[in-house]
Write a protein that holds these residues in place. Sequence first.
Motif, short mmCIF file in Angstrom:
data_model
loop_
_atom_site.label_atom_id
_atom_site.label_comp_id
_atom_site.label_asym_id
_atom_site.label_seq_id
_atom_site.Cartn_x
_atom_site.Cartn_y
_atom_site.Cartn_z
N THR A 97 0.93 -1.16 0.09
CA THR A 97 0.03 0.15 0.02
C THR A 97 0.84 1.16 0.06
O THR A 97 1.63 1.38 0.81
N LEU A 98 0.82 2.12 -1.06
CA LEU A 98 1.44 3.24 -1.13
C LEU A 98 0.85 4.37 -0.40
O LEU A 98 0.17 5.05 -0.96
N HIS A 99 1.21 4.59 0.99
CA HIS A 99 0.39 5.82 1.97
C HIS A 99 1.17 7.10 1.24
O HIS A 99 2.32 7.21 1.08
N PRO A 100 0.47 7.98 0.97
CA PRO A 100 0.87 9.16 0.75
C PRO A 100 1.87 9.92 1.56
O PRO A 100 1.66 9.66 3.24
N PHE A 101 2.78 10.47 1.13
CA PHE A 101 3.80 11.26 1.94
C PHE A 101 3.27 12.53 2.69
O PHE A 101 3.50 12.85 3.56
N LEU A 102 2.53 13.21 1.62
CA LEU A 102 1.97 14.47 2.17
C LEU A 102 0.71 14.23 2.33
O LEU A 102 -0.30 13.37 1.97
N HIS A 103 0.08 15.14 3.44
CA HIS A 103 -1.39 15.29 3.56
C HIS A 103 -1.93 16.77 3.61
O HIS A 103 -2.12 17.03 4.95
N PHE A 104 -2.03 17.11 2.47
CA PHE A 104 -2.41 18.54 2.43
C PHE A 104 -3.90 18.98 3.17
O PHE A 104 -4.12 20.41 3.38
N GLN A 105 -4.76 18.22 3.16
CA GLN A 105 -6.10 18.48 3.23
C GLN A 105 -6.47 19.27 4.42
O GLN A 105 -7.11 20.12 4.71
N GLU A 106 -5.69 18.90 5.68
CA GLU A 106 -6.09 19.69 6.82
C GLU A 106 -5.16 20.61 7.02
O GLU A 106 -5.15 21.45 8.01
N THR A 107 -4.08 20.98 6.39
CA THR A 107 -2.86 21.78 6.68
C THR A 107 -3.03 23.17 6.06
O THR A 107 -2.42 24.29 6.20
N LEU A 108 -3.58 23.16 4.47
CA LEU A 108 -3.76 24.43 3.92
C LEU A 108 -4.58 25.43 4.46
O LEU A 108 -4.09 26.67 4.15
N GLN A 109 -5.63 24.99 5.15
CA GLN A 109 -6.40 26.10 5.56
C GLN A 109 -5.94 26.88 6.66
O GLN A 109 -6.43 27.86 6.99
N ALA A 110 -5.21 26.24 7.58
CA ALA A 110 -5.07 26.71 8.75
C ALA A 110 -3.67 26.54 9.06
O ALA A 110 -2.92 25.81 10.31
N GLU A 111 -2.51 27.02 8.29
CA GLU A 111 -1.03 26.76 8.51
C GLU A 111 -0.52 27.78 9.56
O GLU A 111 -0.92 28.82 9.46
#
Length: 354
Positions: A97-111
């Motif tokens: 299973t190639l799990h994603p390295f990045l996880h932008f969904q939750e971080t872009l809105q409240a960086e």
Amino acid sequence: MFILKRVVCVGGTIVPQCTALSVSNFSAYSCVRSRKRNSPYSSVDSGRYSSLVKSVMSSRVSSQTPETLQTEDEHVYGPVVKGPTPSSRPEMRVPKTLHPFLHFQETLQAEEPESGPPVRIVLNRAGRSSVPSVTRILQQTLSPEQIFYLERWKRRMIAELGEEGFKEYSQKLFRQGRLFHSAVEDILVSGATWKNRNPLETSEYPPEVQGYMESISHVLEDVGAVRATESTVHHHTLNYLGIVDCVARYRGVLCAIDWKTSEKPKPFLSNTYDNPVQVAAYAGALNNDGNYKYQVENGLIVVAYKDGSPAHVHQLSSELMLKYWTTWLIRLEEFTEQRSSHASSAFEQKRGAV
């Protein structure tokens, strides 16, 4: 009288025998006194020959190379018939299973803003005792080649220092590494740059650390906007954790930074063994940890030296980080498979005992 000479082999030894045609005229004396044939070995210098034999027999390394041995073997017995191989290259393993390295969904809105003191989340094992660390996973999934060289180094050090000496040596290295990380953290947390530090403040560090600090001085001049130091990261989906040394900008690029000490120069990234995989594992966990409202795509490995010589700096681009992230996923799968296998074996033994 005719004497017939014949040669017989007794127990592997050639023995000349004489037989007379007439028994009455048999004479053993005539056989003994018969003229000997000159041996082709009679002119050999026995002393030199003996020393040559001893030198060959006492040598630990054969004078023949594998290539000459194979040539001689093929000349006598013919070439070896080899079965067909399915492929000339070994199949490269890929993660299930190639799990994603990045996880932008939750971080872009409240960086998080980069200003302010760096975050330091202390490791709390309460309720997470079963969660393996990055270091443990890498140690238990070493390749056979890595294990061989590690054991050989350990045996050589024990032979030189003895059991107690090697134990003290290991403890000394651990203490130096801990003091070094603490000194680096002090500088990064204070917000002071290395250029503006008073030389007297540098001398306050323990003698074991001063050389390392001088070694990374040129690196610290390019480090800024520190966002985390010695902080715990936890990947809840993949269920592993670790402590990232530092997250900061190096020459303007946000990186997960790993500070290393070494007694030998490590000018190339390949000299750092599993360190790039470790950095990628930390960054991947941070990117998927809700405690951090930003993403890290790049890495940095800094190798410091006790004699103060300039540290080697190895930058990991986003492409390299993805490559080592894939390697980390494979190692993590191997660790999970090992733990599952050990648990099954323990269960079978327990059930058999009952």
